[in-house]
Design a protein around this motif. Sequence first.
Motif, short mmCIF file in Angstrom:
data_model
loop_
_atom_site.label_atom_id
_atom_site.label_comp_id
_atom_site.label_asym_id
_atom_site.label_seq_id
_atom_site.Cartn_x
_atom_site.Cartn_y
_atom_site.Cartn_z
N ASN A 259 0.81 -1.23 0.00
CA ASN A 259 0.00 0.00 0.00
C ASN A 259 0.84 1.27 0.00
O ASN A 259 0.34 2.36 0.22
CB ASN A 259 -0.94 0.00 1.20
N LYS A 260 2.13 1.10 -0.22
CA LYS A 260 3.04 2.25 -0.21
C LYS A 260 3.54 2.54 -1.63
O LYS A 260 3.78 1.62 -2.40
CB LYS A 260 4.27 1.96 0.67
N GLN A 261 3.70 3.82 -1.91
CA GLN A 261 4.35 4.22 -3.16
C GLN A 261 5.80 4.57 -2.81
O GLN A 261 6.04 5.54 -2.09
CB GLN A 261 3.64 5.44 -3.76
N ILE A 262 6.74 3.78 -3.28
CA ILE A 262 8.16 4.02 -3.01
C ILE A 262 8.67 5.05 -4.01
O ILE A 262 8.45 4.93 -5.21
CB ILE A 262 9.00 2.73 -3.12
N ILE A 263 9.37 6.05 -3.49
CA ILE A 263 10.00 7.06 -4.35
C ILE A 263 11.51 7.03 -4.11
O ILE A 263 11.96 7.15 -2.97
CB ILE A 263 9.47 8.47 -4.03
N LEU A 264 12.25 6.84 -5.18
CA LEU A 264 13.71 6.91 -5.09
C LEU A 264 14.13 8.28 -5.64
O LEU A 264 13.88 8.60 -6.79
CB LEU A 264 14.36 5.79 -5.90
N ALA A 265 14.76 9.07 -4.77
CA ALA A 265 15.22 10.39 -5.19
C ALA A 265 16.69 10.30 -5.57
O ALA A 265 17.58 10.79 -4.87
CB ALA A 265 15.01 11.41 -4.07
N SER A 266 16.96 9.61 -6.67
CA SER A 266 18.34 9.44 -7.13
C SER A 266 18.35 9.22 -8.63
O SER A 266 17.57 8.43 -9.15
CB SER A 266 18.99 8.24 -6.43
N SER A 267 19.28 9.90 -9.30
CA SER A 267 19.42 9.70 -10.75
C SER A 267 20.46 8.62 -11.05
O SER A 267 20.73 8.32 -12.20
CB SER A 267 19.83 11.01 -11.42
N SER A 268 21.03 8.02 -9.99
CA SER A 268 22.07 7.00 -10.18
C SER A 268 21.50 5.72 -10.79
O SER A 268 20.63 5.07 -10.19
CB SER A 268 22.72 6.67 -8.83
N PRO A 269 22.00 5.33 -11.97
CA PRO A 269 21.53 4.07 -12.58
C PRO A 269 21.84 2.87 -11.70
O PRO A 269 21.09 1.90 -11.68
CB PRO A 269 22.32 3.98 -13.89
N ARG B 286 21.90 2.77 -8.30
CA ARG B 286 20.90 2.69 -7.22
C ARG B 286 19.56 2.19 -7.75
O ARG B 286 18.89 1.38 -7.11
CB ARG B 286 20.73 4.05 -6.54
N GLN B 287 19.19 2.66 -8.94
CA GLN B 287 17.93 2.23 -9.55
C GLN B 287 17.95 0.72 -9.82
O GLN B 287 16.99 0.00 -9.53
CB GLN B 287 17.66 3.02 -10.83
N GLU B 288 19.08 0.25 -10.34
CA GLU B 288 19.24 -1.17 -10.66
C GLU B 288 19.17 -2.02 -9.38
O GLU B 288 18.54 -3.07 -9.35
CB GLU B 288 20.62 -1.34 -11.33
N LEU B 289 19.80 -1.55 -8.31
CA LEU B 289 19.81 -2.30 -7.05
C LEU B 289 18.41 -2.37 -6.43
O LEU B 289 18.00 -3.42 -5.93
CB LEU B 289 20.80 -1.69 -6.05
N LEU B 290 17.68 -1.27 -6.49
CA LEU B 290 16.32 -1.26 -5.94
C LEU B 290 15.41 -2.17 -6.76
O LEU B 290 14.59 -2.91 -6.20
CB LEU B 290 15.79 0.18 -5.91
#
Length: 193
Positions: free
Chosen positions: A8-18, A20-24
């Motif tokens: 029920n949560k919307q996760i927001i990643l505040a990072s432009s790092s590819p 960090r995005q890949e790891l998440l």
Amino acid sequence: MLSEKLKNKQIILASSSPRRQELLKGMDIDFLIKLKNVEENYPSNLKEEEITNFLANLKANAFENDLNENELLITADTIVWHNNKALEKPKNKKQAIEMLTNLSGTSHKVISSVCIKNTKHQKTFFDVTNVYFKNFTKNEIEYYVTNYKPFDKAGAYGIQEWLGFIGVTKIEGSYFNVMGLPIHKLYDELIKF
């Protein structure tokens, strides 16, 4: 597992790092990317994780009045700590070569801090990994900087790239922390949060 807890949560990643995005993504979490321009300045008396904690919080605080009830924000910051100073992202080729020349044949710490924030709570944590480099030749450093342009990376290198393949002789701690996100700690903290 975690996706159940966060359904029920919307996760927001505040990072432009590819990275960090890949790891998440690797944690099977659906997330949005939202970015804010933040001047990444910190008091000069801060050391090691004090710097990354400060910057991760600074990035989270930029979203202070912009989060909804169901949103969970993740911000992060990474530095390389060597010879009692922080190596951030190099501004140019000369600086990148200088950084890698200084890191050659030595060990350094990679420190990443993460801040998780919602409308009610904010939690910051960090992780430290010790990385050992072989002695690089001048040619190896120049080849890497010319071909991989590591200007978006703390300490002027990515462990998951050519230089990491040929140059890392030992690491103590989390490999993913060196990529910019202590994902094992983030998993535990998200479950508790």
